[in-house]
Scaffold this active site. Structure first.
Site, mmCIF file in Angstrom:
data_model
loop_
_atom_site.group_PDB
_atom_site.id
_atom_site.type_symbol
_atom_site.label_atom_id
_atom_site.label_comp_id
_atom_site.label_asym_id
_atom_site.label_seq_id
_atom_site.Cartn_x
_atom_site.Cartn_y
_atom_site.Cartn_z
ATOM 1 N N LYS A 171 0.849 -1.235 -0.014
ATOM 2 C CA LYS A 171 0.043 -0.052 0.100
ATOM 3 C C LYS A 171 0.933 1.194 -0.056
ATOM 4 C CE LYS A 171 -3.555 2.501 2.611
ATOM 5 N NZ LYS A 171 -4.681 2.336 3.749
ATOM 6 N N LYS A 210 -2.234 -1.361 -3.955
ATOM 7 C CA LYS A 210 -3.083 -0.091 -3.946
ATOM 8 C C LYS A 210 -2.182 0.837 -3.752
ATOM 9 C CE LYS A 210 -6.108 1.597 -0.438
ATOM 10 N NZ LYS A 210 -6.304 1.914 0.921
HETATM 11 C C1 PBG Z 1 -7.037 3.164 5.441
HETATM 12 C C2 PBG Z 1 -7.767 3.227 4.284
HETATM 13 C C3 PBG Z 1 -7.424 4.058 3.446
HETATM 14 C C4 PBG Z 1 -8.167 3.645 1.995
HETATM 15 C C5 PBG Z 1 -8.493 2.340 2.286
HETATM 16 N N1 PBG Z 1 -8.052 2.138 3.532
HETATM 17 C C6 PBG Z 1 -6.780 5.759 3.452
HETATM 18 C C7 PBG Z 1 -5.645 5.723 3.564
HETATM 19 O O1 PBG Z 1 -4.628 5.021 3.924
HETATM 20 O O2 PBG Z 1 -5.335 7.012 3.989
HETATM 21 C C8 PBG Z 1 -8.284 4.259 0.779
HETATM 22 C C9 PBG Z 1 -9.228 3.870 -0.012
HETATM 23 C C10 PBG Z 1 -9.429 4.808 -1.503
HETATM 24 O O3 PBG Z 1 -8.660 5.855 -1.451
HETATM 25 O O4 PBG Z 1 -10.556 4.318 -2.033
HETATM 26 N N2 PBG Z 1 -8.231 2.846 6.425
#
Ligand code: PBG
Length: 310
Positions: free
Chosen positions: A177, A230
């Protein structure tokens, strides 16, 4: 006949949904037109419609009424996500329910872990995440998906689930991520933008691909059943690399900013929206994703249904 890749069938799509403590109705998210913060009744209706259109999996994000420094609401067995899971279980029992495990939606500071002296405390966060995963499993979640990026959390969650008798509950790890600007609309939806600093001490550097191997390898030995990359479209090379190197199912998350870009350009008439959606999903599939988390899931399923005449 000669196409090397088919568009992802609906059973490979996972539909992300936001659920709030509101009693009824749904509120459209400003930076994500067509996506909503649902009350539980509206969530259940949406899940029912999604199921009837052929979708088989959703991932839930909970937005609690009150946030605090510790993210206490994330551990409440009667909190928003456990109640949402139970409601879906009662009304649409066949839907596969995944839950996002992370405290950023529950903390006032908006970080994905416990904060002390201005720093996110990796190891102290692990017990919170493990407890949160157990609360979700107990409420009936089919799979938990930790998105916090703390080191060691997959192992901690696996042990906690096993000890509580949830050894059959799989873990989808947000393994690679990235610290991406494409999460901005999500943070708007979840009011989870960090109040100080950024997430670069725990999320990955967009410049790195080999580091993704290390992240996935660690999660794999700790017991991840599936791994995620991601965002998706800006990181197709990472999806391909992870798919080539590991034998776990690979999920890709077409995140909120990717959704917002296609939606916005489509609404302005600058691109053909439906074609852009299809091409992006086909490309993510071509790169090797077995599952795709996408806010377009429901409309793709509807279009598929219309075109196949069923
Ligand atoms: C954190 C989380 C995020 C997303 C999914 N889980 C946000 C982040 O890390 O700031 C982002 C998903 C998206 O942008 O569609 N709980």
């Amino acid at each position: 006949m000669v196409a090397e890749t088919d568009p992802p069938p609906v059973h490979r799509l996972v539909y992300p949904l936001f659920v709030t403590e509101e009693i009824s109705g749904a509120v459209e998210i400003g930076s994500m037109p067509g996506q909503y913060r649902h009350s539980i009744p509206s969530l259940v209706r949406e899940v029912r419609e999604a199921f009837d259109l052929g979708l088989r999996a959703v991932i839930l994000f909970g937005l609690p009424k009150t946030k605090d420094d510790e993210g206490t609401a994330a551990l409440d067995p009667d909190g928003i996500v456990p109640r949402a899971i139970r409601a879906i279980r009662a009304e649409v029992p066949e839907m596969f329910v995944i839950t996002d495990v992370c405290v950023d939606e529950y903390t006032t500071h908006g970080h994905c872990g416990r904060v002390r002296d201005g720093h996110v405390q990796n190891d102290e966060t692990l017990t919170i995440l493990a407890q949160m995963a157990r609360v979700h499993a107990r409420a009936g979640a089919d799979m938990v998906a930790p998105s916090d990026m703390m080191d060691g959390r997959v192992g901690a969650i696996r042990r906690a689930l096993d000890d509580a008798g949830y050894d059959q509950t799989p873990i989808l790890s947000y393994a690679a991520k990235y610290a991406s600007c494409f999460y901005a609309p999500f943070r708007d939806a979840a009011q989870s933008a960090p109040q100080f600093g950024d997430r670069k001490s725990y999320q990955m550097d967009p410049a790195n691909r080999r580091e993704a191997h290390r992240e996935v390898a660690l999660d794999r030995v700790e017991g991840a059943d599936m791994v995620m990359v991601k965002p998706a479209l800006p990181y197709l090379d990472v999806i391909a690399a992870v798919k080539g190197r590991f034998d776990l199912p690979v999920a890709a998350y077409q995140v909120s900013g990717e959704y917002a870009m296609i939606r916005a350009a489509g609404r302005l008439g600058w691109i053909d929206e439906a074609q852009a959606i299809d091409e992006s999903l086909l490309s993510i599939r071509r790169a090797g994703a077995d599952l795709i988390l996408t806010y377009f899931a429901k409309e793709v399923a509807r279009r598929f249904r219309l075109s196949s005449g069923t």
